[in-house]
Design a protein around this motif. Structure first.
Motif, PDB file in Angstrom:
ATOM      1  N   SER A 152       0.833  -1.207   0.000  1.00  0.00           N
ATOM      2  CA  SER A 152       0.000   0.000   0.000  1.00  0.00           C
ATOM      3  C   SER A 152       0.867   1.257   0.000  1.00  0.00           C
ATOM      4  O   SER A 152       0.513   2.277  -0.606  1.00  0.00           O
ATOM      5  CB  SER A 152      -0.944  -0.007   1.206  1.00  0.00           C
ATOM      6  OG  SER A 152      -0.221  -0.017   2.428  1.00  0.00           O
ATOM      7  N   ARG A 153       2.021   1.184   0.669  1.00  0.00           N
ATOM      8  CA  ARG A 153       2.921   2.343   0.690  1.00  0.00           C
ATOM      9  C   ARG A 153       3.460   2.641  -0.703  1.00  0.00           C
ATOM     10  O   ARG A 153       3.533   3.816  -1.107  1.00  0.00           O
ATOM     11  CB  ARG A 153       4.076   2.085   1.656  1.00  0.00           C
ATOM     12  CG  ARG A 153       5.109   3.211   1.688  1.00  0.00           C
ATOM     13  CD  ARG A 153       6.175   2.959   2.723  1.00  0.00           C
ATOM     14  NE  ARG A 153       7.223   3.974   2.664  1.00  0.00           N
ATOM     15  CZ  ARG A 153       8.225   4.056   3.524  1.00  0.00           C
ATOM     16  NH1 ARG A 153       8.333   3.180   4.496  1.00  0.00           N
ATOM     17  NH2 ARG A 153       9.142   5.013   3.400  1.00  0.00           N
ATOM     18  N   ARG A 154       3.842   1.601  -1.460  1.00  0.00           N
ATOM     19  CA  ARG A 154       4.358   1.830  -2.812  1.00  0.00           C
ATOM     20  C   ARG A 154       3.279   2.424  -3.715  1.00  0.00           C
ATOM     21  O   ARG A 154       3.561   3.305  -4.542  1.00  0.00           O
ATOM     22  CB  ARG A 154       4.887   0.516  -3.406  1.00  0.00           C
ATOM     23  CG  ARG A 154       6.169   0.015  -2.777  1.00  0.00           C
ATOM     24  CD  ARG A 154       7.311   1.015  -2.943  1.00  0.00           C
ATOM     25  NE  ARG A 154       8.558   0.496  -2.429  1.00  0.00           N
ATOM     26  CZ  ARG A 154       8.981   0.628  -1.168  1.00  0.00           C
ATOM     27  NH1 ARG A 154       8.222   1.283  -0.293  1.00  0.00           N
ATOM     28  NH2 ARG A 154      10.129   0.131  -0.777  1.00  0.00           N
ATOM     29  N   ILE A 155       2.051   1.964  -3.572  1.00  0.00           N
ATOM     30  CA  ILE A 155       0.968   2.515  -4.387  1.00  0.00           C
ATOM     31  C   ILE A 155       0.750   3.983  -4.033  1.00  0.00           C
ATOM     32  O   ILE A 155       0.546   4.835  -4.913  1.00  0.00           O
ATOM     33  CB  ILE A 155      -0.325   1.694  -4.193  1.00  0.00           C
ATOM     34  CG1 ILE A 155      -0.115   0.255  -4.700  1.00  0.00           C
ATOM     35  CG2 ILE A 155      -1.495   2.342  -4.921  1.00  0.00           C
ATOM     36  CD1 ILE A 155      -1.262  -0.686  -4.391  1.00  0.00           C
ATOM     37  N   GLN A 156       0.799   4.303  -2.742  1.00  0.00           N
ATOM     38  CA  GLN A 156       0.653   5.690  -2.313  1.00  0.00           C
ATOM     39  C   GLN A 156       1.800   6.548  -2.842  1.00  0.00           C
ATOM     40  O   GLN A 156       1.590   7.690  -3.289  1.00  0.00           O
ATOM     41  CB  GLN A 156       0.614   5.770  -0.784  1.00  0.00           C
ATOM     42  CG  GLN A 156       0.291   7.155  -0.245  1.00  0.00           C
ATOM     43  CD  GLN A 156      -1.125   7.583  -0.560  1.00  0.00           C
ATOM     44  OE1 GLN A 156      -2.071   6.877  -0.214  1.00  0.00           O
ATOM     45  NE2 GLN A 156      -1.282   8.724  -1.225  1.00  0.00           N
TER      46      GLN A 156
END
Length: 514
Positions: A478-482
Motif C-alpha cells: 500500500s505504501r508503494r501505491i501511495q
C-alpha cells in the motif's frame, strides 16, 4: 581398561564390516575411478559410498514391488544390473551424445551428468521434469526480452555519462552467479586445456557456464535441467530433496519468499521443532507416521500416503501439477501456463507476458478453469490428510480472495504508472523504452515483484499475519501505491496539462529491447 579398549575395537570392526557388507558390488570401471579419486576427491567418494546408489544394485531396485519402488524404468541395460551405480555408470552413459565427452585414462567420460543419463533408471521422473517450468527456466528467462531488460537493470554495470545513468549489460560471470545460478546456464565446450594433476599432465574439456546446477541448465547432450539441483551429488539423497533447506537455495525471496513464509508458518514451526523425529527417507511417505507437517516436497512432489496405505498424492517431478495458480506476479498472478516453454506466450498487446498490463489473461496460453479445479483438488487431498474439509475450504477461500485483492492492487499501481508514462514524466513501453530504468518505475516494480508476491505466498502457505502485513507484505504494498500516486500528483501540480489531455492509459505497443 585394556579389556574395554579391546571390546570397543572389536565393535568398531564389526560395525565397519556391516557397512561394507551393506555396499553393493562395484564394477571394474568404477573400482578404477575409486582407486584414484578416493585420495584426490575423498569428500565426493565418501559421500557416494554412503549413498543409496552405492548400497543397492539396479537389479535389486527393479525387484522392489508396490509403492516402495524407486526405479521407474521398466528395464535397465543388462550391463548395469549387477553392480552399484557408481562413477563409471553415470559418467560414461550416452557418451556419444555428450559434447563434453573426452578420453580419460583410456575411458570415454563426460563431466556433467544430465537428466537424460538419470532417465536410464528414473525414466518417469525425467519425463515429468522435462514438462516442468523449472526445466525451461533458463530459456524462459534468457529468451524473454522483457525479463532480460529487468535483469540488465538489476545486474548491469551502472555508467553515468553526461548526466545520464545507464546500466550496461552484465558480464557472463555476473549473470551466472546471479539469475542463472538458479535458472541454469548453457554448458558448451569451448576448447581443451592441459592441467597438471597429481597423476601428471592431463587433458580436460573447458566448459562455459560451468560450474552450475541450475534447474533449467542446458546440458551438453541437449537435455534440460540438473537433478543435482535438489538431489545434490554425489549422495543424490531423497532426504535432502524433501527438506525445505534445499528449496530455500532459490526460493528465499523477496521475489519468491517461499522459504521465509514457510519458516514463519505453523507448518514451519512444527518442522523446526519436530523434524529430528521424522523419517525423510521412507518411500512411500506416510503422513502422521513419517512426518506430521508438510515440507515443500510434500505438497509439490512426493508420493504421500495415509496410515491405511491409501495414496493421497502420487510422486511427480512436474512441480506445477498440483498448482492451479501461478502466484509469482508477472505482473499479475494468473492460471499456470499450459506449456512450460513460456517464451511462446503473448498477451493481446504482443508483449511476452501471461497477462496484459490491465490484468487480462493471455487465456489461450493458460490452463482453463476445469484444469485449475483438478489441480486444486489434487493439492487439497494432501491437506485433508491432516485437516478437516471445513478447514481446507476456509484456507482456500482466503487464498483465492487474496489473489483477487492483489490483482486489484496491482491494477491500481499499474494504472498510475500508465498515467505517468502517458504524461511523459517517465518513458515506458509506448516510447520503446525500458519500463524498469527510472526510479519511479522501480517503485512500481517493487509493488508486484516483491510485496504482492509476499502477500500471496503468505496466503497460500499459511505464513502468518505479521509476515503478510509488515514483513514485505501489505504495509509495503500500500505504501508503494501511495508513493506512485503522490509522485504523479506532485508533477501534475507542477506541470498541469495545457490544455487538459486525456491520459492514454495502459501501453498497447509490443515490448522491445533497445
Amino acid at each position: 581398561m585394556k579389556r574395554i579398549i579391546c571390546i570397543l575395537s572389536m565393535l568398531l570392526c564389526m560395525a565397519a564390516e556391516t557397512v561394507m557388507a551393506a555396499r553393493a558390488p562395484v564394477s571394474e570401471a568404477t573400482e578404477e575411478c575409486l582407486g584414484c579419486h578416493s585420495s584426490i576427491h575423498p569428500g565426493i567418494v565418501e559421500e557416494w559410498q554412503n549413498s543409496r546408489h552405492a548400497r543397492i544394485t539396479p537389479r535389486e531396485a527393479l525387484g522392489v514391488t508396490g509403492l516402495a519402488r524407486k526405479v521407474s524404468a521398466r528395464t535397465v541395460p543388462d550391463y548395469l544390473l549387477p553392480t552399484a551405480v557408481g562413477c563409471a555408470e553415470c559418467h560414461t552413459l550416452n557418451a556419444k551424445v555428450h559434447a563434453d565427452t573426452f578420453e580419460h585414462n583410456g575411458v570415454s567420460i563426460h563431466l556433467a551428468v544430465s537428466p537424460r543419463d538419470c532417465a536410464t533408471c528414473h525414466t518417469e521422473e525425467a519425463v515429468r521434469y522435462s514438462g516442468n517450468l523449472m526445466a525451461h527456466a533458463r530459456k524462459n528467462l534468457a529468451a524473454n526480452p522483457l525479463y532480460q531488460d529487468l535483469q540488465q537493470q538489476i545486474l548491469g554495470r551502472p555508467v553515468r555519462r553526461e548526466g545520464k545513468l545507464t546500466f550496461e549489460p552484465p558480464a557472463a560471470e555476473t549473470r551466472q552467479s546471479g539469475c542463472f545460478y538458479c535458472h541454469g546456464t548453457r554448458l558448451e565446450v569451448v576448447g581443451m586445456e592441459t592441467r597438471d594433476t597429481v597423476l601428471g599432465e592431463m587433458e580436460f574439456p573447458r566448459l562455459s557456464g560451468w560450474p552450475n546446477q541450475g534447474v533449467g541448465r542446458v546440458n551438453t547432450d541437449g537435455s534440460l535441467g540438473s537433478c543435482a539441483a535438489c538431489h545434490t551429488r554425489h549422495a543424490f539423497s531423497i532426504e535432502m530433496a524433501r527438506k525445505p533447506h534445499t528449496c530455500r537455495e532459490c526460493h528465499v525471496g523477496p521475489d519468491v519468499p517461499a522459504y521465509k513464509v514457510y519458516a514463519s508458518s505453523k507448518h514451519g514451526n512444527i518442522y523446526a521443532a519436530m523434524n529430528r523425529q521424522w523419517d525423510f527417507s521412507a518411500v512411500p511417505w506416510t503422513v502422521g507416521k513419517d512426518f506430521t507437517a508438510p515440507t515443500c516436497a510434500t505438497c509439490h512432489i512426493s508420493l504421500v500416503v495415509n496410515t491405511d496405505g491409501q495414496v493421497l498424492a502420487r510422486r511427480t517431478h512436474e512441480m506445477s501439477g498440483r498448482l492451479a495458480w501461478r502466484i509469482f506476479g508477472l505482473i499479475y498472478a494468473h492460471p499456470h501456463p499450459m506449456n512450460p516453454d513460456t517464451t511462446r506466450i503473448r498477451n493481446k498487446s504482443g508483449q511476452p507476458l501471461p497477462t496484459d498490463f490491465d490484468g487480462t489473461y493471455a487465456a489461450e496460453y493458460l490452463i482453463d478453469a476445469g484444469e485449475q479445479v483438478r489441480r486444486t483438488e489434487t493439492m487439497q487431498a494432501i491437506c485433508l490428510g491432516c485437516h478437516s474439509a471445513s478447514w481446507v475450504r476456509g484456507h482456500w477461500k482466503r487464498f483465492e480472495r487474496t489473489i483477487r485483492e492483489t490483482r486489484s492492487d496491482i491494477r491500481a499501481a499499474t494504472g498510475i504508472m500508465a498515467d505517468i508514462w502517458a504524461r511523459g514524466f517517465a518513458k515506458g513501453p509506448d516510447s520503446d523504452d525500458s519500463p524498469f530504468n527510472e526510479a519511479i518505475e522501480r517503485t512500481w516494480c517493487d509493488a508486484w515483484l516483491f510485496y504482492a508476491n509476499t502477500v500471496r505466498f503468505s496466503a497460500a502457505m499459511a505464513g502468518g499475519g505479521d509476515y503478510s502485513v509488515f514483513a514485505d507484505g501489505r504495509y509495503q504494498l500500500s505504501r508503494r501505491i501511495q508513493e506512485l500516486n503522490d509522485w504523479l500528483e506532485l508533477r501534475n501540480q507542477l506541470f498541469p496539462p495545457t490544455p487538459p489531455i486525456a491520459l492514454r492509459g495502459l501501453p498497447e505497443k509490443p515490448y522491445r529491447v533497445q
